[in-house]
Scaffold this motif. Sequence first.
Motif, PDB file in Angstrom:
ATOM      1  N   ARG A 113      35.581  45.557  46.804  1.00  0.00           N
ATOM      2  CA  ARG A 113      34.882  44.767  47.818  1.00  0.00           C
ATOM      3  C   ARG A 113      34.488  45.680  48.973  1.00  0.00           C
ATOM      4  O   ARG A 113      35.336  46.270  49.641  1.00  0.00           O
ATOM      5  N   ALA A 114      33.181  45.830  49.182  1.00  0.00           N
ATOM      6  CA  ALA A 114      32.663  46.714  50.225  1.00  0.00           C
ATOM      7  C   ALA A 114      31.278  46.236  50.624  1.00  0.00           C
ATOM      8  O   ALA A 114      30.661  45.408  49.945  1.00  0.00           O
ATOM      9  N   ALA A 115      30.781  46.781  51.744  1.00  0.00           N
ATOM     10  CA  ALA A 115      29.471  46.369  52.240  1.00  0.00           C
ATOM     11  C   ALA A 115      28.338  46.946  51.394  1.00  0.00           C
ATOM     12  O   ALA A 115      27.198  46.508  51.517  1.00  0.00           O
ATOM     13  N   HIS A 116      28.633  47.962  50.573  1.00  0.00           N
ATOM     14  CA  HIS A 116      27.680  48.501  49.607  1.00  0.00           C
ATOM     15  C   HIS A 116      28.284  48.326  48.214  1.00  0.00           C
ATOM     16  O   HIS A 116      29.501  48.412  48.060  1.00  0.00           O
ATOM     17  N   PRO A 117      27.478  48.110  47.185  1.00  0.00           N
ATOM     18  CA  PRO A 117      28.035  47.923  45.838  1.00  0.00           C
ATOM     19  C   PRO A 117      28.867  49.120  45.395  1.00  0.00           C
ATOM     20  O   PRO A 117      28.390  50.249  45.372  1.00  0.00           O
ATOM     21  N   VAL A 168      29.831  39.278  39.941  1.00  0.00           N
ATOM     22  CA  VAL A 168      30.413  39.574  41.256  1.00  0.00           C
ATOM     23  C   VAL A 168      30.936  38.302  41.905  1.00  0.00           C
ATOM     24  O   VAL A 168      32.032  38.286  42.492  1.00  0.00           O
ATOM     25  N   GLU A 169      30.189  37.230  41.795  1.00  0.00           N
ATOM     26  CA  GLU A 169      30.645  35.956  42.362  1.00  0.00           C
ATOM     27  C   GLU A 169      31.955  35.519  41.720  1.00  0.00           C
ATOM     28  O   GLU A 169      32.863  35.035  42.409  1.00  0.00           O
ATOM     29  N   ARG A 170      32.081  35.692  40.400  1.00  0.00           N
ATOM     30  CA  ARG A 170      33.323  35.357  39.710  1.00  0.00           C
ATOM     31  C   ARG A 170      34.482  36.211  40.215  1.00  0.00           C
ATOM     32  O   ARG A 170      35.585  35.712  40.463  1.00  0.00           O
ATOM     33  N   ALA A 171      34.234  37.514  40.389  1.00  0.00           N
ATOM     34  CA  ALA A 171      35.292  38.407  40.846  1.00  0.00           C
ATOM     35  C   ALA A 171      35.736  38.079  42.270  1.00  0.00           C
ATOM     36  O   ALA A 171      36.933  38.084  42.582  1.00  0.00           O
ATOM     37  N   ALA A 182      37.792  34.979  42.294  1.00  0.00           N
ATOM     38  CA  ALA A 182      39.143  35.212  41.779  1.00  0.00           C
ATOM     39  C   ALA A 182      40.048  35.811  42.846  1.00  0.00           C
ATOM     40  O   ALA A 182      41.255  35.560  42.852  1.00  0.00           O
ATOM     41  N   GLU A 183      39.475  36.617  43.766  1.00  0.00           N
ATOM     42  CA  GLU A 183      40.296  37.218  44.815  1.00  0.00           C
ATOM     43  C   GLU A 183      40.915  36.179  45.740  1.00  0.00           C
ATOM     44  O   GLU A 183      41.931  36.443  46.384  1.00  0.00           O
ATOM     45  N   ARG A 184      40.304  35.014  45.817  1.00  0.00           N
ATOM     46  CA  ARG A 184      40.856  33.948  46.648  1.00  0.00           C
ATOM     47  C   ARG A 184      41.984  33.207  45.943  1.00  0.00           C
ATOM     48  O   ARG A 184      42.644  32.366  46.552  1.00  0.00           O
ATOM     49  N   THR A 185      42.184  33.495  44.668  1.00  0.00           N
ATOM     50  CA  THR A 185      43.185  32.804  43.863  1.00  0.00           C
ATOM     51  C   THR A 185      44.439  33.656  43.780  1.00  0.00           C
ATOM     52  O   THR A 185      44.340  34.879  43.648  1.00  0.00           O
ATOM     53  N   PRO A 186      45.633  33.070  43.880  1.00  0.00           N
ATOM     54  CA  PRO A 186      46.852  33.874  43.690  1.00  0.00           C
ATOM     55  C   PRO A 186      46.796  34.666  42.397  1.00  0.00           C
ATOM     56  O   PRO A 186      46.280  34.195  41.377  1.00  0.00           O
ATOM     57  N   TYR A 187      47.335  35.868  42.450  1.00  0.00           N
ATOM     58  CA  TYR A 187      47.208  36.802  41.339  1.00  0.00           C
ATOM     59  C   TYR A 187      47.595  36.163  40.010  1.00  0.00           C
ATOM     60  O   TYR A 187      46.915  36.335  38.996  1.00  0.00           O
ATOM     61  N   GLU A 188      48.704  35.424  40.010  1.00  0.00           N
ATOM     62  CA  GLU A 188      49.231  34.901  38.758  1.00  0.00           C
ATOM     63  C   GLU A 188      48.390  33.768  38.182  1.00  0.00           C
ATOM     64  O   GLU A 188      48.602  33.352  37.042  1.00  0.00           O
ATOM     65  N   LEU A 189      47.447  33.237  38.952  1.00  0.00           N
ATOM     66  CA  LEU A 189      46.593  32.158  38.462  1.00  0.00           C
ATOM     67  C   LEU A 189      45.211  32.649  38.046  1.00  0.00           C
ATOM     68  O   LEU A 189      44.410  31.870  37.543  1.00  0.00           O
ATOM     69  N   ARG A 190      44.917  33.932  38.257  1.00  0.00           N
ATOM     70  CA  ARG A 190      43.589  34.448  37.926  1.00  0.00           C
ATOM     71  C   ARG A 190      43.453  34.616  36.412  1.00  0.00           C
ATOM     72  O   ARG A 190      44.389  35.039  35.730  1.00  0.00           O
ATOM     73  N   ALA A 191      42.282  34.323  35.918  1.00  0.00           N
ATOM     74  CA  ALA A 191      41.993  34.596  34.514  1.00  0.00           C
ATOM     75  C   ALA A 191      41.963  36.094  34.283  1.00  0.00           C
ATOM     76  O   ALA A 191      41.541  36.867  35.151  1.00  0.00           O
ATOM     77  N   ALA A 192      42.406  36.530  33.120  1.00  0.00           N
ATOM     78  CA  ALA A 192      42.427  37.956  32.807  1.00  0.00           C
ATOM     79  C   ALA A 192      41.022  38.532  32.895  1.00  0.00           C
ATOM     80  O   ALA A 192      40.065  37.959  32.389  1.00  0.00           O
ATOM     81  N   GLY A 193      40.902  39.676  33.560  1.00  0.00           N
ATOM     82  CA  GLY A 193      39.624  40.363  33.653  1.00  0.00           C
ATOM     83  C   GLY A 193      38.624  39.740  34.589  1.00  0.00           C
ATOM     84  O   GLY A 193      37.448  40.121  34.576  1.00  0.00           O
ATOM     85  N   SER A 194      39.056  38.829  35.433  1.00  0.00           N
ATOM     86  CA  SER A 194      38.105  38.173  36.333  1.00  0.00           C
ATOM     87  C   SER A 194      37.525  39.140  37.356  1.00  0.00           C
ATOM     88  O   SER A 194      36.471  38.870  37.941  1.00  0.00           O
ATOM     89  N   ASP A 195      38.180  40.287  37.572  1.00  0.00           N
ATOM     90  CA  ASP A 195      37.660  41.277  38.525  1.00  0.00           C
ATOM     91  C   ASP A 195      36.893  42.397  37.834  1.00  0.00           C
ATOM     92  O   ASP A 195      36.477  43.361  38.487  1.00  0.00           O
ATOM     93  N   LEU A 196      36.667  42.297  36.533  1.00  0.00           N
ATOM     94  CA  LEU A 196      35.935  43.317  35.790  1.00  0.00           C
ATOM     95  C   LEU A 196      34.449  42.993  35.762  1.00  0.00           C
ATOM     96  O   LEU A 196      34.061  41.824  35.640  1.00  0.00           O
TER      97      LEU A 196
END
Length: 616
Positions: free
Chosen positions: A452-456, A366-369, A372-386
Amino acid sequence: MTENATGAPAGSWPAVSAEVVAEVVSALSERLRKRLDGAAAKLAARPVVRAGDEWTVRIDEEAVLVLRAPGGTVRAAADVRCTCLLAPGCLHRAAAVTAAPLAEPETGTGTGGGAEPPPAPEAPDAPDAGAAQEPLTPAEAEAVHRLRRAAAHTLAAGISGAGSVVQAELLRTAHQARLLGLHRPAALATTVVTRLRAARAAEPDHRLADLAAAHRDLLDATTVTAATDPRTLRGTARQTYREVGSLRLYGLFAEPVVTATHAGVAVWTVDADGTLATVSEVTPHGDPAEAARLARAAADRPLRLGETSLTHRDLARGGLILQGATRTASGRLGAGTGVRAVGAAGAHWHQPPVARLWEVPAGAQVERALRAERTPYELRAAGSDLLFLDVTLLGARTVPGSAAPLLLADCAGLPVALLATQGHPRLAFAANLALLAAVPGLRLRIVGRLERAAHPRLHLLAAAPAPESGPGPSLALPEAYRQRVSLGFDALQHADLPPAPAAPAGAPPAADLAPQPPLHLLARPLEQAVTGGRSALSARLARSAAGEEAHLRTAGLATAGHLLTALRAAAADQRRDTFGRLRTDDHQAYATAWLAAAAYREELATALCAAAWSAG
């Protein structure tokens, strides 16, 4: 529905590039601009006939409108022709480019990416990491300033007020910025217009939160400070594919790509080092109703990699060996002529090297994801939000903030809401979740995208049986499935699931989740500003803001209360000219106040999400 010469449904339009829209609309007289939105709506209802690269619309007995679109996209104003007497400054040409969908900014392929499809609609062009961090030139700084003024005007207009002329002005300033090499803010401006059009047309995939996020990203990118890295503004016009040599890939799952303008499939893979990458086939479409069918068809087509006969669905359950492989910084694999591909054996999710993805603690993922949201889309590593999790289903439960019960799962003692990634009825997500919700106690290994939400909360993408034997039921999938299901494409059957336990009487129990802070008191006016514009927000806040500010402060969100106060003051503070008329071009301070509140909401939402996942 009638069919045109190429078999496409009549009424579908080719895409039109942003610079063509800006050029054609700007050529209209002031009198004709006032009639543009109505003319575009009427023209959109007329039948369209396609013959090869030309789309033809008959206006009346004498006037015929022709759009020439090689490859499905109009890329020059001269390719929009009308036979009426007022052409080329006629209303028909401007109405046509307004009614047609907006094309994505052109992206090249760089090394080895000759057959790679365009990126997702919201993806801006990738910046060149090696570019010198030279300060913005005066011309670049002026272009950014003009783009911010246009963005502020668009925000102040709201959905109802941001018609074709306002959109064209934003596209015009974006095109000027792109000509100077400011590719990222130009792409973000195009995203704003695309989402505005979806909102005004009430398209099914329109989400107000997405439009608000697009406004926020554009205003943030064009707010230049001493800390701004010029590379994030300049970028490059082309996707860059770099040679990575030989790769041994293991398929994970296939994800449908369905948007208002594109459809296809993306197959997620992992190599021996644990690096994620995608093999995708995404193409434009002219009929959103057919997007899901096109995505399913793409999943069954062979990969455009070398001479392999594997389909995308095969790769999702198998493997691949690449020689001369190329890959972008964001993990998209290229399909140039130098790439050689051979099918290979895959691996179950509980076998190495795939299993290592599930060995990372959920909190670290979750910390990684969130990072990644703070990084411009084109600079994010693939699957960083998975997220890769092992869970036990709890069944459908009532969750605070949701109108209907959600499917909950236990993840190491933490209740996580599992959501459908897309609600399109012709995709399998919703039906699969309904089947899974009927079997509480089912143990699964899953892949999902963090919400991203207040509950998982997690948007479920793929699932497999739990790796270890133990108490509780598990999936029993056919051998052909290779012990995994891509939940957007593969439809689970009742035979794949253990018998459902007897349902208890009465309503489903509520989930034991902590109450959410009243962040909606800030979020709601931010989204209402996007909907109704500055004047509507000013009237609304004048009636209710004082009570909401007090409620926020009572809840411990004093900063949110201060920001709402500042937004109310900025919305109401419109200057008048010497005749007492409101000045409609003075929205910079208002946009700054809105952006400050939106940025604070983003930071607070991120902190709440991190805290929720760390509570387990």
